[in-house]
Design an enzyme around this catalytic site. Structure first.
Site, PDB file in Angstrom:
ATOM      1  N   CYS A   1     -33.098  62.045  -1.013  1.00 54.56           N
ATOM      2  CA  CYS A   1     -33.845  62.254  -2.204  1.00 54.56           C
ATOM      3  C   CYS A   1     -35.257  61.677  -2.120  1.00 54.56           C
ATOM      4  O   CYS A   1     -35.966  62.045  -3.246  1.00 54.56           O
ATOM      5  CB  CYS A   1     -33.147  61.798  -3.517  1.00 54.56           C
ATOM      6  SG  CYS A   1     -32.877  60.053  -3.461  1.00 54.56           S
TER       7      CYS A   1
ATOM      8  N   CYS B   1     -26.209  59.208  -5.438  1.00 55.16           N
ATOM      9  CA  CYS B   1     -26.864  59.218  -3.890  1.00 55.16           C
ATOM     10  C   CYS B   1     -26.151  58.127  -3.226  1.00 55.16           C
ATOM     11  O   CYS B   1     -26.000  57.246  -3.645  1.00 55.16           O
ATOM     12  CB  CYS B   1     -28.471  59.252  -3.763  1.00 55.16           C
ATOM     13  SG  CYS B   1     -29.076  59.314  -2.148  1.00 55.16           S
TER      14      CYS B   1
ATOM     15  N   CYS C   1     -35.196  57.340   1.592  1.00 56.48           N
ATOM     16  CA  CYS C   1     -33.798  57.922   1.448  1.00 56.48           C
ATOM     17  C   CYS C   1     -34.127  59.101   1.668  1.00 56.48           C
ATOM     18  O   CYS C   1     -34.881  60.011   1.608  1.00 56.48           O
ATOM     19  CB  CYS C   1     -33.422  57.860   0.124  1.00 56.48           C
ATOM     20  SG  CYS C   1     -31.863  58.844  -0.013  1.00 56.48           S
TER      21      CYS C   1
ATOM     22  N   ASP D   1      27.764  10.729  -8.678  1.00 60.14           N
ATOM     23  CA  ASP D   1      26.516  11.531  -9.198  1.00 60.14           C
ATOM     24  C   ASP D   1      26.990  12.657 -10.174  1.00 60.14           C
ATOM     25  O   ASP D   1      28.052  12.815 -10.475  1.00 60.14           O
ATOM     26  CB  ASP D   1      25.997  12.059  -7.765  1.00 60.14           C
ATOM     27  CG  ASP D   1      26.872  13.286  -6.975  1.00 60.14           C
ATOM     28  OD1 ASP D   1      28.187  13.025  -7.504  1.00 60.14           O
ATOM     29  OD2 ASP D   1      26.626  13.145  -5.937  1.00 60.14           O
TER      30      ASP D   1
ATOM     31  N   TYR E   1      26.694   5.414   0.271  1.00 57.84           N
ATOM     32  CA  TYR E   1      26.719   6.679  -0.228  1.00 57.84           C
ATOM     33  C   TYR E   1      25.463   7.345   0.218  1.00 57.84           C
ATOM     34  O   TYR E   1      24.295   6.811  -0.232  1.00 57.84           O
ATOM     35  CB  TYR E   1      27.039   6.701  -1.859  1.00 57.84           C
ATOM     36  CG  TYR E   1      27.225   7.981  -2.013  1.00 57.84           C
ATOM     37  CD1 TYR E   1      28.246   8.791  -1.787  1.00 57.84           C
ATOM     38  CD2 TYR E   1      26.448   8.771  -3.245  1.00 57.84           C
ATOM     39  CE1 TYR E   1      28.572   9.911  -2.197  1.00 57.84           C
ATOM     40  CE2 TYR E   1      26.560   9.719  -3.542  1.00 57.84           C
ATOM     41  CZ  TYR E   1      27.691  10.514  -3.168  1.00 57.84           C
ATOM     42  OH  TYR E   1      27.979  11.836  -3.553  1.00 57.84           O
TER      43      TYR E   1
ATOM     44  N   ASP F   1      32.795  10.845  -6.223  1.00 56.21           N
ATOM     45  CA  ASP F   1      31.179  10.440  -6.081  1.00 56.21           C
ATOM     46  C   ASP F   1      30.496  10.275  -7.389  1.00 56.21           C
ATOM     47  O   ASP F   1      30.547  10.829  -8.287  1.00 56.21           O
ATOM     48  CB  ASP F   1      30.508  11.430  -5.369  1.00 56.21           C
ATOM     49  CG  ASP F   1      31.169  11.654  -3.745  1.00 56.21           C
ATOM     50  OD1 ASP F   1      32.040  10.764  -3.242  1.00 56.21           O
ATOM     51  OD2 ASP F   1      30.897  12.499  -2.927  1.00 56.21           O
TER      52      ASP F   1
END
EC number: 5.6.2.1
Length: 919
Positions: free
Chosen positions: A809, A836, A806, A125, A342, A123
């Site tokens: 605190c 915190c 908060c 190739d 082919y 072939d």
């Protein structure tokens, strides 16, 4: 070269397959050849007389069956336990004829001894050129002065074969060396990684449900693995997809001439509130004005380029659902029978010397496309067009085309008929004129919003008449004039969700391989077949691929190592270098040295990081009974003793999505796992021991978070503990979630230790505040109660920002905006005081009583959270329907009145929510 005295010369002709040898002998001898047996019962010898360029020849035609030789390590390195796999990168290799082809070798030796010439009919190739030199080596070993030539042909038809034998050339040594380089690279890389993977994983995991783990080979192939990578990458993309809802305004107008469907030129919007405002504006002033009606434009749909191997495989997969491997098998049989050229070629452009019309004339007798072929040949019809140039030419073969007429042979299957039909119709299409259509686009304006509708009228189908595999739909719309006004027949606000891409089908996979340069046109289908044969992927009835657990685990393991062995880049570079060898720009030795040096370094590093491969396998497979107890210790960095089974340690691991967990190393017997915050970019176990958590030493983990994934106020680097004492980790998990989705699916009985959540499955979680089940941490009664008393909302006197106090605190917490993927745009309060841990979502604090809830990754997160909507409605309204006491507000802030449904006229709802819409 001719024999002295002018007598005939004996010519040994060797083809790649017995069927090709018989076909060539039949053409050259015009069917009158003698047959005798060779040493191999499959490879007969055909004898006949012929003249090559006037030289009388006694022709002997025989064949091989593919490669005559194999590349293998020397005996010392062949057994798996005979050497370190790393030694295989420099171990001596040699080509030898395997036992099952010894008879073919003996035939060649016997015939070569009595021959003067050797003509190679392999072939045309690179692979065929390499086989040619294998034949040369065998024949020259017994007769060194053979005159050697090469025949070049692309089809087993009289014209091609006679022309080839009269124009013999030298064989191409560079093509053969390129294949030699590829074979050696594949052997060394494949053998080293295959031995490494198999010896590491086979005895440790119960991979094969049939109980044949001991004999299983977990193979690695330099082309096979990137091919698997395409499948896994698409699968991960689908798994990672999170659907997003979007909205679009649809408009249609029906008149006596027909119906036109107008598409919103904005496409769609992901923000519901914005979409509703724009929709309301259109509904309030629904008159449509035609803004633009250009003259109809001529559009062309061009025929395909001439057919090469990749396109043949892709189109056969799309049109007939044939696998690429089976397509090539059928095409090879059609080629050997002389019906097509082919089938292994990269070329998609015909040479100017090709007689294109002769191939069309062959097809004029066909009952289905014969009439079209006849019209192509008529000059007055104007249907003929020279084929386009696809830009690829392998300099060996023309594009695939029909070489002989057939209306169907008696021994053909349905697949033979389909592939032959595809080749013929494709050829007829590529020498035809393109299809022609007239397209019109109309643009309208409704309250400042633009919409467009398009119509297409087919003027000439041309190539589409014969190429039934493609279509070009046409739709006619009514005639409009610029400035014309009308009221739409329907105007609706519709929603949909984004969808992930589909799994790769075979045509998609071939396109990915072709684009990345993985394999060649002659080998791509083999790589796909190997994935299926070796259990790394599966293919469904729609030819779509999914990875198996083993395939996914292997890719994940190497990906976690930091390598892109499963990506196409490395192999594409190798293929490019082999192309350079084939054209003489690089030598075989240069390419081997560079490539093997690079891959050996990867191999050595992969062995050092083998724990990543073990971790990935652990996610998918149970440990085998053959595994030594101590082997589990290699699968990750130990964090603590498992507090659930008390039999093994818990180690830091990473899943395929890049998310981290601390899991019991006694998996699957114990499925205890702690999933870490989703934004974790890096994590490593330190020698610092937490003084608060137990039992036993609990080693702290050094985290590095993605900056974009965490809210403001949190540090990117954090030394934390997963024992339950770390408030910062609790907050990040609550705000950003974890990455446990895939693991939770595989390990439903995971139990989270202490206070850290084990998965995103909330039903199994313990509240991080009161240690009770039955409610989410964000709705803990104790936290809600406390927030009512200690978190009054207020305003920052300096900048008018909303604040809360908060409860730990007393510091004023300023309102911030989240930038995480899950909660982008959502606002929250967090305490600025270092150490915190106070945090609260702004939309969880009631305006009337100041109630607050801690952050949560559920409920109204992501886009839905940004709009403050639940699953049941849109901004408090289900499907756009107005409930009692509800009114819509226009873009100016004024109430909208006098609006009615376009479908039924009812003022209580919009057309997109009309109950009669689909009736």
């Amino acid at each position: 070269m001719s024999r002295r005295g002018g007598g005939p010369v004996t010519v040994l002709n060797v083809a790649e397959k017995p069927s090709v040898a018989k076909s060539v002998a039949g053409i050259l001898s015009r069917g009158s050849f003698r047959t005798r047996e060779g040493r191999s019962r499959y490879n007969k010898i055909f004898e006949f007389d012929y003249a090559i360029n006037g030289q009388p020849c006694r022709m002997l035609m025989t064949s091989v069956i593919g490669h005559l030789m194999e590349l293998e390590f020397s005996d010392r390195y062949r057994k798996w336990h005979s050497c370190d796999p790393a030694d295989l990168y420099q171990a001596p290799v040699m080509k030898h004829v395997p036992e099952d082809k010894r008879d073919i070798k003996k035939t060649l030796e016997e015939e070569a001894r009595k021959s003067d010439w050797l003509v190679l009919w392999l072939d045309c190739d690179r692979e065929g050129e390499n086989i040619a030199f294998e034949v040369v080596d065998v024949c020259r070993a017994v007769k060194h002065n053979l005159f050697i030539r090469r025949a070049h042909f692309s089809a087993l038809i009289d014209r091609e074969i006679h022309e080839a034998v009269q124009n013999l050339r030298d064989p191409n040594q560079l093509f053969a060396e390129a294949v030699d380089a590829r074979q050696e690279i594949d052997l060394r890389i494949g053998a080293s990684f295959t031995r490494f993977q198999t010896m590491l994983l086979r005895d440790r995991f119960a991979i094969d449900s049939t109980g044949e783990e001991r004999s299983r080979v977990i193979s690695y192939g330099p082309c096979q693995f990137p091919t698997l990578g395409f499948i896994v990458e698409r699968y991960w993309e689908i798994q990672a997809h999170e659907p997003e809802e979007f909205w679009t305004i649809n408009c249609s107008h029906q008149s006596e001439e027909g119906i036109a469907t107008f598409n919103w030129m904005r496409g769609h919007l992901f923000d519901y509130a914005s979409a509703v405002i724009l929709y309301e504006m259109c509904v309030e002033e629904p008159t449509a004005t035609v803004m633009n009606v250009p003259h109809p434009r001529e559009r062309f749909k061009y025929p395909p380029y001439p057919l090469n191997t990749i396109e043949l495989e892709k189109r056969a997969s799309r049109y007939f659902r044939l696998s690429s491997e089976h397509t090539m098998k059928v095409a090879e049989e059609l080629y050997q029978a002389g019906f097509i050229s082919y089938p292994r070629t990269e070329t998609d452009a015909f040479s100017s010397r090709t007689d294109l019309r002769a191939m069309v004339e062959e097809q004029t007798r066909h009952p289905e496309w014969g009439a079209y072929a006849q019209r192509l040949l008529e000059p007055e019809g104007g249907l003929w067009r020279n084929p386009g140039n696809g830009g690829h030419d392998d300099k060996a073969h023309p594009p695939i085309h029909p070489t002989k007429f057939s209306s169907g042979e008696s021994n053909w299957s349905r697949d033979h008929l389909n592939v032959y039909e595809l080749v013929v119709r494709h050829y007829l299409a590529c020498v035809s004129q393109p299809a022609v259509a007239a397209e019109t686009t109309v643009e309208i304006d409704i309250s400042g919003e633009r919409f467009s509708a398009s119509g297409r009228a087919i003027l000439a189908k041309n190539y589409l008449e014969v190429y039934r595999f493609e279509s070009w739909g046409g739709s006619v719309i009514p005639v409009y004039e610029k400035g014309q006004q009308f009221i739409p027949t329907s105007l609706t606000l519709d929603s949909a969700v984004t969808r992930p891409p589909p799994l790769l089908c075979e045509a998609d996979l071939l396109s990915c391989m072709d684009k990345a340069g993985i394999g060649t046109d002659a080998t791509m289908h083999d790589h796909i077949k190997k994935l299926l044969d070796r259990g790394y992927a599966t293919k469904d009835a729609n030819t779509r691929f999914s990875p198996t657990n083993l395939g996914e685990a292997l890719v994940m393991g190497y990906d976690d190592m930091g390598y892109e062995l499963w990506k196409p880049n490395l192999r594409a570079i190798m293929e490019h270098d082999m192309n350079e060898v084939s054209v003489g720009r690089k030598t075989k030795a240069e390419v081997l040295e560079t490539c093997l040096q690079q891959m050996k370094a990867c191999f050595l590093d992969a062995r050092v990081k083998k724990s990543k491969l073990l971790e990935a396998m652990t996610i998918f497979f149970e440990r085998s009974n053959n595994t030594d107890e101590g082997e589990n210790q290699t699968a990750g960095e130990v964090v603590r003793r498992c507090n659930l089974c008390n039999e093994s340690d818990m180690a830091l691991r990473k899943n395929r999505d890049g998310n981290f967990m601390v899991g019991c190393m006694n998996y699957p017997q114990c499925r205890n796992a702690v999933w870490l915050p989703g934004p974790t970019l890096e994590a490593s176990v330190t020698t610092n021991v937490c003084q608060s958590c137990g039992p036993g030493p609990v080693y702290k983990i050094l985290f590095k978070f993605r900056q974009i994934g965490i809210p403001p106020g949190f540090e990117v680097n954090h030394l934390g503990c997963v024992g339950g004492c770390d408030g910062i980790l609790k907050q990040l998990i609550d705000i950003c979630g974890t990455g446990s989705r895939s693991q939770a699916r595989r390990a439903p009985d995971t139990v989270p230790p202490n206070n850290i959540r084990g998965s995103n499955t909330r039903q199994s979680n313990v509240c991080i505040h009161c240690q009770q089940r039955g409610h989410a941490s964000s709705n803990c009664p104790s936290r809600v109660s406390a927030s009512r008393n200690s978190r009054p909302t207020g305003t920052n006197p300096r900048n008018d920002e909303s604040t809360v106090s908060c409860n730990t605190c007393g510091t004023q917490c300023v309102l911030r905006t989240a930038n995480t993927e899950a909660n982008r745009g959502r606002q929250f309060f967090s305490c600025p005081t270092q150490g915190c841990s106070f945090f609260a979502w702004e939309d969880g604090i009631s305006n009337s009583s100041g109630n607050a809830t801690t952050g949560s990754n559920s409920g109204g997160s992501g886009r839905r959270g940004n709009r403050g909507r639940g699953r049941g409605g849109r901004g408090g309204q289900s499907g756009g329907r107005r409930g009692s006491g509800t009114s819509f507000v226009s873009a100016t802030g004024e109430p909208v009145s006098g609006i009615r449904c376009f479908s039924c006229g009812d003022p209580s709802h919009f057309a997109n929510a009309c109950p009669n819409r689909n009736s």
